[in-house]
Design an enzyme around this catalytic site. Structure first.
Site, short mmCIF file in Angstrom:
data_model
loop_
_atom_site.label_atom_id
_atom_site.label_comp_id
_atom_site.label_asym_id
_atom_site.label_seq_id
_atom_site.Cartn_x
_atom_site.Cartn_y
_atom_site.Cartn_z
N ASN A 253 52.09 8.04 -26.09
CA ASN A 253 53.46 8.43 -26.44
C ASN A 253 54.16 7.19 -26.99
O ASN A 253 54.59 6.32 -26.24
CB ASN A 253 54.18 8.94 -25.17
N LYS B 20 56.96 7.00 -28.40
CA LYS B 20 58.43 7.07 -28.33
C LYS B 20 59.03 6.69 -29.71
O LYS B 20 58.44 7.04 -30.73
CB LYS B 20 58.96 6.20 -27.19
N HIS C 159 59.93 15.72 -21.99
CA HIS C 159 59.85 14.34 -21.48
C HIS C 159 61.16 13.97 -20.79
O HIS C 159 62.24 14.35 -21.24
CB HIS C 159 59.55 13.37 -22.64
N GLU D 226 62.92 11.40 -20.77
CA GLU D 226 63.93 10.71 -21.58
C GLU D 226 64.76 11.72 -22.37
O GLU D 226 65.96 11.51 -22.59
CB GLU D 226 63.26 9.68 -22.50
N GLU E 138 54.90 12.84 -14.45
CA GLU E 138 55.43 11.50 -14.70
C GLU E 138 56.65 11.27 -13.81
O GLU E 138 57.77 11.67 -14.18
CB GLU E 138 55.88 11.36 -16.16
N GLY F 281 57.90 3.10 -17.63
CA GLY F 281 58.35 1.91 -18.36
C GLY F 281 58.38 0.64 -17.54
O GLY F 281 59.07 -0.32 -17.89
N SER G 278 53.82 3.85 -16.29
CA SER G 278 53.31 2.48 -16.14
C SER G 278 51.80 2.40 -15.97
O SER G 278 51.28 1.64 -15.16
CB SER G 278 54.02 1.77 -14.98
#
Ligand code: PGA
Length: 253
Positions: free
Chosen positions: A7, A9, A94, A96, A165, A171, A213
Protein backbone atom coordinates in the site's frame (compact mmCIF):
# COMPACT_ATOMS: atom_id res chain seq x y z
CA UNK A 1 -0.17 -18.60 -2.51
CA UNK A 2 0.45 -16.00 0.17
CA UNK A 3 -0.57 -12.45 -0.65
CA UNK A 4 1.89 -9.65 0.03
CA UNK A 5 0.21 -6.33 -0.65
CA UNK A 6 2.05 -3.03 -1.00
CA UNK A 7 0.00 0.00 0.00
CA UNK A 8 1.98 2.95 -1.31
CA UNK A 9 -0.56 5.46 0.06
CA UNK A 10 0.11 8.97 -1.39
CA UNK A 11 3.67 8.06 -2.43
CA UNK A 12 6.02 8.56 -4.19
CA UNK A 13 5.72 12.07 -5.59
CA UNK A 14 6.95 11.41 -9.13
CA UNK A 15 6.26 8.85 -11.84
CA UNK A 16 9.98 8.31 -12.15
CA UNK A 17 10.30 7.23 -8.54
CA UNK A 18 7.17 5.06 -8.84
CA UNK A 19 8.64 3.26 -11.86
CA UNK A 20 11.94 2.71 -10.08
CA UNK A 21 10.29 1.13 -7.02
CA UNK A 22 7.98 -0.96 -9.19
CA UNK A 23 10.78 -2.34 -11.37
CA UNK A 24 12.90 -3.20 -8.39
CA UNK A 25 10.02 -5.08 -6.73
CA UNK A 26 9.11 -6.79 -9.98
CA UNK A 27 12.63 -8.19 -10.37
CA UNK A 28 12.27 -10.08 -7.09
CA UNK A 29 8.51 -10.79 -7.06
CA UNK A 30 8.58 -12.42 -10.48
CA UNK A 31 10.98 -15.12 -9.25
CA UNK A 32 9.15 -16.19 -6.10
CA UNK A 33 7.26 -19.48 -5.95
CA UNK A 34 4.78 -19.09 -3.12
CA UNK A 35 3.98 -15.38 -3.16
CA UNK A 36 1.59 -13.23 -5.11
CA UNK A 37 2.68 -9.61 -4.80
CA UNK A 38 0.06 -6.91 -5.25
CA UNK A 39 1.19 -3.32 -5.66
CA UNK A 40 -1.38 -0.62 -4.93
CA UNK A 41 0.06 2.69 -6.17
CA UNK A 42 -1.81 5.99 -6.40
CA UNK A 43 -4.35 5.85 -9.28
CA UNK A 44 -2.31 8.18 -11.50
CA UNK A 45 0.59 5.73 -11.76
CA UNK A 46 -1.41 2.63 -12.64
CA UNK A 47 -1.24 2.99 -16.42
CA UNK A 48 2.55 3.27 -16.40
CA UNK A 49 3.21 0.32 -14.13
CA UNK A 50 2.48 -2.76 -16.15
CA UNK A 51 3.90 -6.03 -14.90
CA UNK A 52 5.45 -8.53 -17.26
CA UNK A 53 4.75 -11.45 -14.91
CA UNK A 54 1.02 -11.10 -14.33
CA UNK A 55 0.59 -14.22 -12.24
CA UNK A 56 3.25 -13.14 -9.71
CA UNK A 57 2.88 -9.37 -9.60
CA UNK A 58 -0.51 -7.73 -9.92
CA UNK A 59 -1.78 -4.18 -9.62
CA UNK A 60 -4.38 -2.96 -7.16
CA UNK A 61 -5.99 0.38 -6.36
CA UNK A 62 -6.21 2.09 -2.97
CA UNK A 63 -9.89 2.99 -3.31
CA UNK A 64 -12.87 2.81 -5.66
CA UNK A 65 -16.22 4.54 -5.98
CA UNK A 66 -19.47 2.62 -5.39
CA UNK A 67 -21.19 2.85 -8.77
CA UNK A 68 -20.72 3.51 -12.45
CA UNK A 69 -24.44 3.73 -13.21
CA UNK A 70 -24.63 7.46 -12.89
CA UNK A 71 -21.37 9.10 -13.81
CA UNK A 72 -21.65 12.61 -12.41
CA UNK A 73 -19.32 12.15 -9.44
CA UNK A 74 -16.48 14.61 -9.71
CA UNK A 75 -13.14 13.13 -8.76
CA UNK A 76 -14.26 9.52 -8.40
CA UNK A 77 -12.93 6.35 -10.06
CA UNK A 78 -15.02 3.37 -11.21
CA UNK A 79 -14.31 -0.34 -11.60
CA UNK A 80 -14.19 -0.31 -15.45
CA UNK A 81 -11.56 2.45 -15.29
CA UNK A 82 -9.42 0.44 -12.88
CA UNK A 83 -9.84 -2.84 -14.70
CA UNK A 84 -8.81 -1.30 -18.00
CA UNK A 85 -5.51 -0.32 -16.39
CA UNK A 86 -4.94 -3.83 -15.10
CA UNK A 87 -5.91 -3.27 -11.45
CA UNK A 88 -7.46 -6.50 -10.23
CA UNK A 89 -7.51 -5.74 -6.52
CA UNK A 90 -8.77 -2.77 -4.54
CA UNK A 91 -8.20 -1.74 -0.93
CA UNK A 92 -11.48 -0.70 0.70
CA UNK A 93 -12.07 0.91 4.08
CA UNK A 94 -8.49 1.69 5.03
CA UNK A 95 -8.41 3.32 8.46
CA UNK A 96 -6.82 6.49 7.06
CA UNK A 97 -9.85 6.96 4.79
CA UNK A 98 -12.19 6.23 7.68
CA UNK A 99 -10.39 8.72 9.95
CA UNK A 100 -9.49 11.57 7.60
CA UNK A 101 -11.95 11.29 4.73
CA UNK A 102 -15.19 10.47 6.47
CA UNK A 103 -15.64 6.94 5.17
CA UNK A 104 -18.40 5.26 7.10
CA UNK A 105 -19.31 1.58 7.39
CA UNK A 106 -22.19 2.33 5.03
CA UNK A 107 -19.96 3.78 2.32
CA UNK A 108 -17.49 0.94 2.75
CA UNK A 109 -20.29 -1.59 2.42
CA UNK A 110 -21.42 0.01 -0.86
CA UNK A 111 -17.87 -0.01 -2.19
CA UNK A 112 -17.32 -3.67 -1.26
CA UNK A 113 -20.57 -4.72 -2.93
CA UNK A 114 -19.76 -2.71 -6.04
CA UNK A 115 -16.14 -3.87 -6.34
CA UNK A 116 -17.07 -7.54 -5.90
CA UNK A 117 -20.03 -7.32 -8.27
CA UNK A 118 -17.68 -5.74 -10.82
CA UNK A 119 -15.36 -8.75 -10.63
CA UNK A 120 -12.60 -7.09 -8.61
CA UNK A 121 -10.94 -8.56 -5.55
CA UNK A 122 -11.76 -6.46 -2.49
CA UNK A 123 -9.20 -6.05 0.30
CA UNK A 124 -11.50 -5.08 3.16
CA UNK A 125 -9.59 -3.34 5.99
CA UNK A 126 -10.74 -3.59 9.59
CA UNK A 127 -9.04 -2.78 12.89
CA UNK A 128 -9.56 -1.20 16.27
CA UNK A 129 -8.26 2.18 17.36
CA UNK A 130 -7.13 0.87 20.75
CA UNK A 131 -7.07 -2.45 22.50
CA UNK A 132 -9.02 -1.83 25.69
CA UNK A 133 -8.73 -4.22 28.64
CA UNK A 134 -12.50 -4.75 28.76
CA UNK A 135 -12.38 -6.29 25.31
CA UNK A 136 -14.75 -3.84 23.62
CA UNK A 137 -12.44 -3.83 20.63
CA UNK A 138 -13.67 -7.31 19.79
CA UNK A 139 -17.23 -6.03 19.42
CA UNK A 140 -15.91 -3.14 17.39
CA UNK A 141 -14.22 -5.52 14.95
CA UNK A 142 -17.32 -7.67 14.75
CA UNK A 143 -19.49 -4.65 13.91
CA UNK A 144 -17.06 -3.48 11.25
CA UNK A 145 -17.19 -6.89 9.57
CA UNK A 146 -20.96 -7.29 9.83
CA UNK A 147 -21.62 -3.77 8.49
CA UNK A 148 -19.03 -4.01 5.74
CA UNK A 149 -20.33 -7.34 4.47
CA UNK A 150 -24.03 -6.72 4.99
CA UNK A 151 -26.01 -7.88 1.94
CA UNK A 152 -22.95 -9.16 0.04
CA UNK A 153 -24.12 -12.18 -2.01
CA UNK A 154 -22.40 -15.36 -0.83
CA UNK A 155 -21.22 -16.21 -4.33
CA UNK A 156 -19.06 -13.07 -4.30
CA UNK A 157 -17.16 -13.99 -1.14
CA UNK A 158 -14.60 -15.86 -3.25
CA UNK A 159 -13.13 -12.48 -4.22
CA UNK A 160 -13.02 -11.11 -0.69
CA UNK A 161 -9.84 -10.63 1.37
CA UNK A 162 -9.82 -9.36 4.95
CA UNK A 163 -6.93 -7.20 6.15
CA UNK A 164 -6.75 -6.90 9.93
CA UNK A 165 -4.87 -3.67 10.67
CA UNK A 166 -5.04 -2.44 14.26
CA UNK A 167 -4.88 1.34 13.89
CA UNK A 168 -2.50 1.76 16.84
CA UNK A 169 0.05 -0.40 15.02
CA UNK A 170 0.06 1.42 11.68
CA UNK A 171 3.07 3.45 10.50
CA UNK A 172 5.36 2.64 13.43
CA UNK A 173 8.32 0.34 13.95
CA UNK A 174 8.16 -3.37 14.61
CA UNK A 175 8.38 -2.93 18.38
CA UNK A 176 5.01 -1.13 18.27
CA UNK A 177 3.42 -3.70 15.99
CA UNK A 178 1.02 -6.39 17.15
CA UNK A 179 2.47 -9.73 18.27
CA UNK A 180 2.08 -12.88 16.17
CA UNK A 181 0.26 -14.50 19.12
CA UNK A 182 -2.36 -11.74 19.26
CA UNK A 183 -2.70 -11.80 15.50
CA UNK A 184 -3.34 -15.55 15.64
CA UNK A 185 -6.15 -14.99 18.16
CA UNK A 186 -7.63 -12.31 15.90
CA UNK A 187 -7.44 -14.60 12.88
CA UNK A 188 -9.52 -17.19 14.75
CA UNK A 189 -11.96 -14.55 15.95
CA UNK A 190 -12.41 -13.07 12.45
CA UNK A 191 -12.75 -16.53 10.96
CA UNK A 192 -15.56 -17.35 13.41
CA UNK A 193 -17.44 -14.21 12.39
CA UNK A 194 -16.98 -15.08 8.72
CA UNK A 195 -18.27 -18.62 9.38
CA UNK A 196 -21.38 -17.14 11.04
CA UNK A 197 -22.01 -14.99 7.95
CA UNK A 198 -21.13 -17.31 5.11
CA UNK A 199 -20.71 -20.84 6.46
CA UNK A 200 -17.51 -22.80 7.00
CA UNK A 201 -16.73 -23.79 3.41
CA UNK A 202 -16.87 -20.22 2.13
CA UNK A 203 -15.20 -18.71 5.21
CA UNK A 204 -12.27 -21.11 5.02
CA UNK A 205 -11.37 -19.72 1.61
CA UNK A 206 -11.33 -16.04 2.60
CA UNK A 207 -7.70 -14.97 3.10
CA UNK A 208 -7.05 -13.06 6.33
CA UNK A 209 -4.04 -10.73 6.27
CA UNK A 210 -2.26 -8.66 8.90
CA UNK A 211 -1.07 -5.08 8.42
CA UNK A 212 0.58 -2.56 10.75
CA UNK A 213 4.34 -1.92 10.91
CA UNK A 214 5.31 -5.08 9.09
CA UNK A 215 9.05 -5.25 8.40
CA UNK A 216 11.83 -7.77 7.83
CA UNK A 217 11.96 -8.60 11.56
CA UNK A 218 8.33 -9.57 12.09
CA UNK A 219 7.28 -10.96 8.69
CA UNK A 220 8.07 -14.61 9.46
CA UNK A 221 6.32 -14.43 12.86
CA UNK A 222 3.00 -13.27 11.39
CA UNK A 223 3.06 -15.85 8.62
CA UNK A 224 4.18 -18.75 10.79
CA UNK A 225 2.89 -18.16 14.34
CA UNK A 226 0.19 -15.66 13.38
CA UNK A 227 -1.04 -18.02 10.66
CA UNK A 228 -2.12 -15.20 8.37
CA UNK A 229 -2.54 -15.73 4.63
CA UNK A 230 -0.55 -12.63 3.80
CA UNK A 231 0.47 -9.12 4.78
CA UNK A 232 -0.55 -5.55 3.93
CA UNK A 233 2.50 -3.34 4.02
CA UNK A 234 2.67 0.45 4.04
CA UNK A 235 5.87 2.44 4.50
CA UNK A 236 8.27 -0.47 4.04
CA UNK A 237 6.76 -1.23 0.63
CA UNK A 238 8.31 2.00 -0.66
CA UNK A 239 11.84 0.94 0.26
CA UNK A 240 12.74 -1.67 -2.37
CA UNK A 241 15.62 -3.14 -0.38
CA UNK A 242 13.39 -3.81 2.63
CA UNK A 243 10.28 -4.81 0.72
CA UNK A 244 12.22 -7.24 -1.46
CA UNK A 245 13.70 -8.79 1.67
CA UNK A 246 10.19 -9.15 3.15
CA UNK A 247 9.07 -10.89 -0.06
CA UNK A 248 11.98 -13.33 0.11
CA UNK A 249 11.38 -14.10 3.78
CA UNK A 250 7.67 -14.67 3.11
CA UNK A 251 8.49 -17.02 0.25
CA UNK A 252 10.48 -19.21 2.63
CA UNK A 253 7.77 -19.38 5.33
P1 PGA B 1 2.45 0.45 7.70
O1 PGA B 1 1.03 0.69 6.99
O2 PGA B 1 3.03 -0.81 7.13
O3 PGA B 1 3.23 1.67 7.33
O4 PGA B 1 2.17 0.33 9.16
C1 PGA B 1 0.12 -0.33 6.80
C2 PGA B 1 -1.13 0.23 6.19
O5 PGA B 1 -1.54 1.35 6.56
O6 PGA B 1 -1.76 -0.42 5.33
Amino acid sequence: MKLIIANWKMNPQTMRAATRIFKSTEAVASKLKKIKTIICPPFVYLSNLQSSSQNKLVLGAQDIFWTDKKTSYTGEISAPMLKELGAKYVIIGHSERRTHLGETDEIINKKIKYALASGMKAIFCIGERERDKEGDYLNFIKKEILHGLSGVPKKLFKNLIIAYEPIWAIGKSSKNADTPENVFTMVIYIKRILVSIAGRDIADNIPILYGGSVDTKNTAGYLEKGKVDGLLIGHKSLIPKEFNEILKIADKC
